[in-house]
Motif scaffolding. Structure first.
Motif, PDB file in Angstrom:
ATOM      1  N   ILE A   7       0.850  -1.189   0.000  1.00  0.00           N
ATOM      2  CA  ILE A   7       0.000   0.000   0.000  1.00  0.00           C
ATOM      3  C   ILE A   7       0.884   1.238   0.000  1.00  0.00           C
ATOM      4  O   ILE A   7       1.781   1.377   0.810  1.00  0.00           O
ATOM      5  CB  ILE A   7      -0.954   0.002   1.215  1.00  0.00           C
ATOM      6  CG1 ILE A   7      -2.099  -0.962   0.946  1.00  0.00           C
ATOM      7  CG2 ILE A   7      -1.504   1.393   1.490  1.00  0.00           C
ATOM      8  CD1 ILE A   7      -3.026  -1.145   2.098  1.00  0.00           C
ATOM      9  N   THR A   8       0.635   2.080  -0.967  1.00  0.00           N
ATOM     10  CA  THR A   8       1.504   3.255  -1.089  1.00  0.00           C
ATOM     11  C   THR A   8       0.945   4.369  -0.233  1.00  0.00           C
ATOM     12  O   THR A   8      -0.172   4.290   0.270  1.00  0.00           O
ATOM     13  CB  THR A   8       1.485   3.738  -2.544  1.00  0.00           C
ATOM     14  OG1 THR A   8       0.155   4.116  -2.818  1.00  0.00           O
ATOM     15  CG2 THR A   8       1.957   2.673  -3.477  1.00  0.00           C
ATOM     16  N   ALA A  66      -0.047   7.003  -1.339  1.00  0.00           N
ATOM     17  CA  ALA A  66      -1.202   7.587  -2.024  1.00  0.00           C
ATOM     18  C   ALA A  66      -2.477   6.965  -1.483  1.00  0.00           C
ATOM     19  O   ALA A  66      -3.455   7.656  -1.221  1.00  0.00           O
ATOM     20  CB  ALA A  66      -1.111   7.355  -3.511  1.00  0.00           C
ATOM     21  N   ALA A 122      -1.254   4.004  -8.787  1.00  0.00           N
ATOM     22  CA  ALA A 122      -0.337   3.572  -7.738  1.00  0.00           C
ATOM     23  C   ALA A 122      -0.918   2.338  -7.056  1.00  0.00           C
ATOM     24  O   ALA A 122      -0.701   2.080  -5.898  1.00  0.00           O
ATOM     25  CB  ALA A 122      -0.178   4.691  -6.721  1.00  0.00           C
ATOM     26  N   LYS A 128       2.018  -2.461  -8.854  1.00  0.00           N
ATOM     27  CA  LYS A 128       3.097  -2.897  -7.973  1.00  0.00           C
ATOM     28  C   LYS A 128       3.534  -4.310  -8.329  1.00  0.00           C
ATOM     29  O   LYS A 128       4.686  -4.666  -8.216  1.00  0.00           O
ATOM     30  CB  LYS A 128       2.626  -2.855  -6.510  1.00  0.00           C
ATOM     31  CG  LYS A 128       2.448  -1.465  -6.016  1.00  0.00           C
ATOM     32  CD  LYS A 128       3.804  -0.894  -5.695  1.00  0.00           C
ATOM     33  CE  LYS A 128       3.698   0.595  -5.488  1.00  0.00           C
ATOM     34  NZ  LYS A 128       5.022   1.145  -5.267  1.00  0.00           N
ATOM     35  N   LYS A 133       5.757   2.442 -14.587  1.00  0.00           N
ATOM     36  CA  LYS A 133       6.433   3.251 -13.573  1.00  0.00           C
ATOM     37  C   LYS A 133       7.587   4.077 -14.159  1.00  0.00           C
ATOM     38  O   LYS A 133       8.661   4.192 -13.568  1.00  0.00           O
ATOM     39  CB  LYS A 133       6.913   2.395 -12.402  1.00  0.00           C
ATOM     40  CG  LYS A 133       6.742   3.162 -11.111  1.00  0.00           C
ATOM     41  CD  LYS A 133       6.820   2.353  -9.876  1.00  0.00           C
ATOM     42  CE  LYS A 133       6.409   3.247  -8.708  1.00  0.00           C
ATOM     43  NZ  LYS A 133       7.471   3.798  -7.968  1.00  0.00           N
ATOM     44  N   GLN A 139       7.617   7.617   7.675  1.00  0.00           N
ATOM     45  CA  GLN A 139       7.859   6.930   6.401  1.00  0.00           C
ATOM     46  C   GLN A 139       8.873   7.713   5.557  1.00  0.00           C
ATOM     47  O   GLN A 139       9.775   7.145   4.962  1.00  0.00           O
ATOM     48  CB  GLN A 139       6.532   6.830   5.666  1.00  0.00           C
ATOM     49  CG  GLN A 139       6.536   5.841   4.532  1.00  0.00           C
ATOM     50  CD  GLN A 139       5.193   5.852   3.815  1.00  0.00           C
ATOM     51  OE1 GLN A 139       4.297   6.604   4.160  1.00  0.00           O
ATOM     52  NE2 GLN A 139       5.066   5.014   2.810  1.00  0.00           N
ATOM     53  N   ALA A 181       1.615  13.206   3.205  1.00  0.00           N
ATOM     54  CA  ALA A 181       1.508  11.917   2.513  1.00  0.00           C
ATOM     55  C   ALA A 181       1.913  12.082   1.052  1.00  0.00           C
ATOM     56  O   ALA A 181       2.587  11.235   0.473  1.00  0.00           O
ATOM     57  CB  ALA A 181       0.085  11.394   2.623  1.00  0.00           C
ATOM     58  N   GLU A 239       5.069  10.338  -0.935  1.00  0.00           N
ATOM     59  CA  GLU A 239       4.895   9.612  -2.189  1.00  0.00           C
ATOM     60  C   GLU A 239       5.884  10.127  -3.244  1.00  0.00           C
ATOM     61  O   GLU A 239       6.468   9.358  -3.997  1.00  0.00           O
ATOM     62  CB  GLU A 239       3.443   9.780  -2.656  1.00  0.00           C
ATOM     63  CG  GLU A 239       3.093   9.142  -3.993  1.00  0.00           C
ATOM     64  CD  GLU A 239       3.075   7.617  -3.945  1.00  0.00           C
ATOM     65  OE1 GLU A 239       3.178   7.061  -2.836  1.00  0.00           O
ATOM     66  OE2 GLU A 239       2.977   7.004  -5.019  1.00  0.00           O
ATOM     67  N   LYS A 260       9.283   8.886  -2.573  1.00  0.00           N
ATOM     68  CA  LYS A 260       9.321   7.478  -2.939  1.00  0.00           C
ATOM     69  C   LYS A 260       9.524   7.326  -4.455  1.00  0.00           C
ATOM     70  O   LYS A 260      10.343   6.537  -4.907  1.00  0.00           O
ATOM     71  CB  LYS A 260       7.985   6.852  -2.524  1.00  0.00           C
ATOM     72  CG  LYS A 260       8.035   5.363  -2.376  1.00  0.00           C
ATOM     73  CD  LYS A 260       6.765   4.921  -1.707  1.00  0.00           C
ATOM     74  CE  LYS A 260       6.707   3.443  -1.548  1.00  0.00           C
ATOM     75  NZ  LYS A 260       5.465   3.024  -0.921  1.00  0.00           N
ATOM     76  N   TYR A 310      13.255   6.390  -9.274  1.00  0.00           N
ATOM     77  CA  TYR A 310      13.882   6.761 -10.546  1.00  0.00           C
ATOM     78  C   TYR A 310      15.401   6.705 -10.455  1.00  0.00           C
ATOM     79  O   TYR A 310      16.098   6.699 -11.448  1.00  0.00           O
ATOM     80  CB  TYR A 310      13.495   8.193 -10.961  1.00  0.00           C
ATOM     81  CG  TYR A 310      12.043   8.364 -11.310  1.00  0.00           C
ATOM     82  CD1 TYR A 310      11.350   7.367 -11.985  1.00  0.00           C
ATOM     83  CD2 TYR A 310      11.355   9.521 -10.964  1.00  0.00           C
ATOM     84  CE1 TYR A 310      10.011   7.529 -12.294  1.00  0.00           C
ATOM     85  CE2 TYR A 310      10.021   9.678 -11.274  1.00  0.00           C
ATOM     86  CZ  TYR A 310       9.357   8.683 -11.939  1.00  0.00           C
ATOM     87  OH  TYR A 310       8.043   8.853 -12.249  1.00  0.00           O
TER      88      TYR A 310
END
Lengths: 254, 340
Positions: free
Chosen positions: A106-107, A109, A145, A150, A233, B21, B327, B331, B334, B339
């Motif tokens: 789970i991202t 997002a 996402a 994934k 991605k 995170q 959040a 993201e 992340k 990349y």
């Protein structure tokens, strides 16, 4: 406005190709409210006449997209697979990996989505509004996402070719052929791609084989390429601008 | 007093988790990775200071190290509501004296983890900084040992305000549901748009192309900034894509303050919609803050709302907005990592 990019009906309502009827309805109401005669949002930037024109575009977009048959017809003629088939295959593809895996992946997002939705029961007007934001976020971003994507990332990590990684990193001189090589490098089959993107096989093949004359109008191709890049991605902004440059050289007329 | 420190609300827990995170993702790079949030909006008295102070407190309570910078050069007053005596050293010292370390300007506040750099209250000239000094200040701010730097900008669309707004990672606009406020916000966005365009024209070596397009404005039917972006894209998809990307890097967020009806709250969606069409850029509507007399009461008592009335629903709403931003940034980090 001959120079400006023509918008698709989806862009007019600011929703994604796979937006649900409910999302489309909400987007329509918001767009209408924005350009309404009494609205504070538009009057200082658009004249009454301009707002009227925008409103009629919004009406037209909604008339087509809110009707299952006319939406399907519109989608078909622009190479988009209709939303119904999207929903069912989306569900089937998301059960291909375990729940634990999904939880792990789970991202933020989706954490963000959860975060706002947990409070949507709060007794304030804001809570209701935040849930609208959630909905927009969910349709526009979270799906890309999503655990489905994934799943491909895991496959991706099994290979390591520095030269390819470098090309992926740079995203320069992007052509359909390049996109196909990245897809193959990441072990994603054409069918899987069709399943994720909901784009007809003919268009996807034309895209990958650089048969540019078979592709729809640029505005749609751009949408496809962004989705394609997201699914793999890649940096979708870099990919789409580089690809569109390529397309423009190959097919200057459109 | 910090009443709320041991009993975290759900929203605070979410923000803490995201901050945690982020730290985990950044690892040893954390110290060099900071987020700069700028709060502006064009008009005075719309609640910029309310949002700035309470966003900062939320982040500090969630465990981030936060520095607030009062950039309302000429009308600085953030210290008042954070219980900080006007310090002997203010931002003017960055320009006028030989301050080596910007940390020396930071004063602790009543909230742990939150420090303040006071605005330049004593120098009228500070409200009109030369470019070199602005650059110097921005560089210094980036050296701060904080996870978040929050800039409270003054009213208006002076180059000062715009340049700090553009330099930030997130640009938050606060508006009231009133015609004048919305008009000013649009004027602000428009000014920021062209200021940013000017900056990136230089960076991307696109000046010639943009000038050429602007010259043919009538002919090409360019009426709005969005039309201009499309026209640049038509000339060169590559450059156009980069310009559009840079514009969206302003990462605009919108807060509608002092709403009294559902229609007031809806204005945010209208503004978002219109901005996308007119400016061609995304504005993320964070939500609305309902009109509440607790706000002026807390101002009277010279305490931030989150400290004076920690259980007020507006505090929870602002925590949620902060959670959303954090959040999103997590993201982003992340993605950037993936990349690499």
């Amino acid at each position: 406005m001959s120079n400006t990019r023509k918008q698709s009906l989806y862009e007019i309502l600011d929703v994604s190709f796979n937006a649900s009827p409910d999302t489309i309805r909400h987007a329509y109401i918001k767009a209408k409210n924005a350009y309404n005669r009494d609205s504070l949002a538009a009057y200082s930037l658009y004249s009454a006449e301009e707002s009227k024109d925008i409103l009629s575009e919004i009406e037209e977009a909604y008339t087509i997209l809110s009707d299952v048959d006319s939406r399907k017809k519109y989608d078909d003629s622009h190479g988009i697979i209709s939303s119904d088939s999207y929903n069912s295959s989306y569900r089937s593809s998301s059960v291909t990996f375990s729940k634990n895996e999904a939880r792990e992946e789970i991202t933020s997002a989706s954490t963000e989505y959860q975060s706002s939705s947990t409070t949507s029961n709060a007794p304030t007007a804001t809570a209701g509004n935040m849930s609208h934001i959630d909905r927009i976020l969910q349709t526009q971003e979270s799906k890309s996402a999503n655990p489905v994507m994934k799943n491909y990332l895991k496959i991706e990590s099994q290979k390591n070719d520095p030269e390819m990684e470098e090309r992926i990193n740079k995203c320069e001189n992007v052509s359909g052929g390049f996109l196909r090589s990245v897809r193959e490098y990441k072990n994603v089959t054409l069918d899987q791609m069709i399943d994720i993107l909901k784009i007809s096989k003919n268009y996807l093949t034309a895209l990958e084989e650089d048969q540019v004359e078979k592709l729809p109008a640029n505005v749609f191709v751009r949408g496809f390429v962004i989705q394609y890049a997201r699914a793999l991605k890649l940096n979708h902004e870099k990919v789409s601008s580089s690809y569109m440059e390529f397309l423009k050289n190959k097919r200057p007329s459109l | 007093m910090d009443h709320n420190i041991n009993t975290k609300t759900e929203e605070e827990t979410i923000t803490s988790t995201s901050i945690h995170q982020e730290s985990k993702l950044l690892g040893s790079n954390k110290s060099s990775y900071k987020q700069i949030l700028a709060i502006g909006g064009g008009k005075g008295g719309v609640g910029k200071t309310l949002v700035t102070a309470n966003f900062a407190i939320t982040l500090a309570r969630a465990g981030a190290k936060v520095t607030l910078v009062d950039l309302d050069l000429g009308g600085a007053n953030l210290h008042t509501c954070l219980g900080v005596e006007m310090s002997s050293r203010t931002l003017s010292d960055v320009f006028s004296s030989d301050i080596e370390n910007i940390e020396d300007l930071c004063a602790p506040t009543i909230v742990p983890n939150l420090q303040l750099i006071s605005g330049a209250h004593d120098s009228l000239n500070a409200a009109n900084l030369p470019h070199a000094q602005k650059q110097k200040l921005i560089q210094r701010l980036q050296q701060l040992k904080s996870d978040y730097v929050i800039l409270d900008l003054g009213a208006g669309t002076s180059f000062n305000t715009l340049d700090f707004f553009i330099a930030a990672d997130v640009g938050i606009l606060v508006v009231l549901p009133e015609p004048t406020s919305i008009e000013n916000a649009y004027r602000f966005i428009k000014s920021a748009f062209y200021r940013k365009l000017k900056n990136i024209e230089h960076q991307l070596d696109a000046r010639e192309l943009v000038d050429k397009i602007v010259e043919k404005k009538e002919e090409l039917g360019i009426k709005t900034p969005a039309d201009l972006l499309s026209a640049i894209e038509n000339e060169s998809s590559d450059l156009g894509g980069k310009v559009r990307l840079a514009m969206n890097e302003m990462n605009l967020k919108l807060v509608v303050n002092q709403t009294r009806t559902g229609t007031d709250a809806e204005i945010g969606f209208g503004v978002k919609n219109v901005c996308k069409k007119y400016f061609g850029i995304n504005v993320d509507y964070l939500g609305n803050l309902e009109y509440d007399s607790a706000v002026w009461q807390s101002v009277r008592r010279r305490k931030p709302l989150a400290v004076e009335f920690p259980t007020n629903p507006l505090v929870a709403t602002m925590q949620k907005m902060v959670g959303h931003i954090v959040a999103e940034q997590a993201e982003k980090i992340k993605n950037e990592k993936s990349y690499e």
